[in-house]
Design an enzyme around this catalytic site. Structure first.
Site, mmCIF file in Angstrom:
data_model
loop_
_atom_site.group_PDB
_atom_site.id
_atom_site.type_symbol
_atom_site.label_atom_id
_atom_site.label_comp_id
_atom_site.label_asym_id
_atom_site.label_seq_id
_atom_site.Cartn_x
_atom_site.Cartn_y
_atom_site.Cartn_z
ATOM 1 N N ASP A 146 0.820 -1.211 0.000
ATOM 2 C CA ASP A 146 0.000 0.000 0.000
ATOM 3 C C ASP A 146 0.854 1.261 0.000
ATOM 4 O O ASP A 146 0.560 2.228 -0.714
ATOM 5 C CB ASP A 146 -0.934 -0.016 1.220
ATOM 6 C CG ASP A 146 -1.852 1.183 1.258
ATOM 7 O OD1 ASP A 146 -2.959 1.092 0.707
ATOM 8 O OD2 ASP A 146 -1.469 2.219 1.838
ATOM 9 N N PHE A 174 -5.382 2.309 0.309
ATOM 10 C CA PHE A 174 -5.682 1.728 -0.999
ATOM 11 C C PHE A 174 -5.825 0.213 -0.939
ATOM 12 O O PHE A 174 -6.461 -0.383 -1.809
ATOM 13 C CB PHE A 174 -4.647 2.170 -2.025
ATOM 14 C CG PHE A 174 -4.688 3.655 -2.261
ATOM 15 C CD1 PHE A 174 -5.896 4.291 -2.517
ATOM 16 C CD2 PHE A 174 -3.548 4.428 -2.189
ATOM 17 C CE1 PHE A 174 -5.963 5.656 -2.715
ATOM 18 C CE2 PHE A 174 -3.596 5.803 -2.391
ATOM 19 C CZ PHE A 174 -4.811 6.418 -2.652
ATOM 20 N N ASP A 175 -5.265 -0.439 0.070
ATOM 21 C CA ASP A 175 -5.598 -1.842 0.308
ATOM 22 C C ASP A 175 -7.095 -1.982 0.579
ATOM 23 O O ASP A 175 -7.765 -2.855 0.032
ATOM 24 C CB ASP A 175 -4.814 -2.388 1.503
ATOM 25 C CG ASP A 175 -3.464 -2.969 1.119
ATOM 26 O OD1 ASP A 175 -3.313 -3.434 -0.023
ATOM 27 O OD2 ASP A 175 -2.559 -2.973 1.971
ATOM 28 N N VAL A 176 -7.609 -1.125 1.454
ATOM 29 C CA VAL A 176 -9.024 -1.201 1.816
ATOM 30 C C VAL A 176 -9.912 -0.873 0.619
ATOM 31 O O VAL A 176 -10.892 -1.576 0.329
ATOM 32 C CB VAL A 176 -9.326 -0.258 2.996
ATOM 33 C CG1 VAL A 176 -10.829 -0.163 3.243
ATOM 34 C CG2 VAL A 176 -8.611 -0.743 4.250
#
Length: 390
Positions: A146, A174-176
């Site tokens: 991320d 941005f992972d989420v």
């Protein structure tokens, strides 16, 4: 015929089985959302387990809270894919699954025959979601972390003080968001399968999700050639839209239109600002923000943030004191949102934000310890094999 791996749970995804070959955050967050909605998720882990089991501190009862945050409502099945016997079990799980989710390095599952192209030959109905950091082309070799995406996407260049250093977001943003995009894609693919009987490959990557999620910032460049830069807490298109000092804590004021600005001026005792020709329209307030800011700050100086929050929200002016996460959760509790629930009747967790009127989310399973549920899953698969044996 009932799927032998499916748990009998309520929820809109009841009966859907997900083989989860992902780890860290984007994939596990996606599959947790599906699990909250009733899907049965089999978390296939290496003998070392998901890396986030070791992302500590902090810990709760010896378990990393990072791991707990993305793995409730799953069963863990430890398999070494380099072992022929374990690989056969993985294939058995996938044979019963409706959905596969993986975030190996691009092409990493091909050598095990667990890539989409191989599996789809015998399973044209399979929904297969593949998450990478930078796609499957020229960026395939890059590690999908991320922080790398925050840097490469331009996000960090827009985050931080105007003349200071770039900053990362306070969590793996941005992972989420990639996990959310992947979950939406899976749901769409399941709907398509319901209509046609055909599965498909759903591909997402962190960089594309980042560029899409930065909405107005990336659109500013795509359409107008404008490159956004760091502005601290200010907004490029709205003013006042930032924190202001008060007698105690900083207070965010978020004015989105002229009517809100007029009400703000009335509450702080500065009606003259609303009639000042420099501040009469959004573009004018933007152009003269350096003159407007000290006027507002001076008017806020005699009261605390909580008092201003009550006064401003009372007349429909968006505002908020800057709080700690503890304060944020307690505020959500005060307004009846019930942000904290229990997984497995024991582990406190932050609840799924979705509510359904007929098929509510639930949390029967706490995040599993390594291979917790493995024995039961193996027995269920053995039962399938026994049924097929003449």
């Amino acid at each position: 015929m009932t799927n032998p791996l499916a748990d009998e749970r309520p929820g809109p995804l009841q009966g859907i089985v997900v083989a989860d070959l992902s780890r860290i955050l984007a994939g596990p967050y996606c599959t947790m959302l599906l699990a909250d909605m009733g899907a049965t998720v089999v978390k296939i882990e290496s003998p070392d387990g998901d890396d986030t089991r070791r992302f500590a501190p902090p810990v709760h009862e010896g378990v990393a809270t990072y791991y707990q945050s993305a793995n409730r409502n799953k069963r863990s099945l430890v398999l070494d894919l380099a072992d022929d016997g374990d690989l056969a079990i993985a294939r058995d799980v996938i044979a019963q699954a409706d959905v596969v989710v993986e975030n190996f390095k691009a092409g990493g599952l091909r050598r095990f025959g667990l890539d989409y192209a191989t599996l789809a030959v015998d399973r044209p109905d399979l929904v297969y979601a593949s998450i990478t950091g930078f796609g499957t082309g020229a960026g395939a070799h890059l590690a999908g972390y991320d922080l790398m995406v925050q840097a490469l996407s331009g996000f960090m260049d827009t985050t931080g003080a105007q003349h200071g250093e770039p900053f990362r977001g306070g969590f793996a943003l941005f992972d989420v968001l990639t996990g959310l995009h992947t979950a939406v894609g899976i749901l769409a693919a399941l709907r398509h399968r319901e209509r046609t009987g055909l599965g498909q490959l759903v591909e997402t990557n962190l960089l594309s999700a980042a560029l899409s999620s930065m909405v107005n910032q990336t659109q500013a460049y795509a359409a107008a050639g404008h490159v956004p830069r760091r502005m601290g807490n200010q907004h490029p298109s709205l003013y006042p839209y930032e924190p202001f000092p008060t007698a105690d804590l900083p207070l965010v004021i978020a004015v989105g239109n002229d009517a809100q600005f007029e009400r703000l001026c009335a509450v702080i005792g500065r009606d003259d600002l609303a009639t000042d020709p420099r501040f009469a329209a959004p573009q004018l307030r933007n152009a003269h923000r350096d003159a407007l800011r000290p006027e507002i700050a001076a008017a806020l100086a005699d009261r605390g943030a909580a008092e201003w929050f009550d006064l401003l929200t009372g007349v429909g002016v968006p505002s908020a004191p800057i709080q700690t996460i503890e304060d944020g959760i307690r505020f959500a509790e005060r307004i009846g949102l019930e942000p904290v629930g229990l997984a497995g009747d024991a582990l406190p967790i932050v609840r799924n934000p979705l509510t359904f009127s007929h098929t509510p989310v639930d949390y029967p399973l706490a995040p599993p310890s390594l291979d917790e549920g493995g024995s039961e899953l193996r027995e269920r698969l053995s039962a399938v094999t026994r049924e097929k044996t003449p």
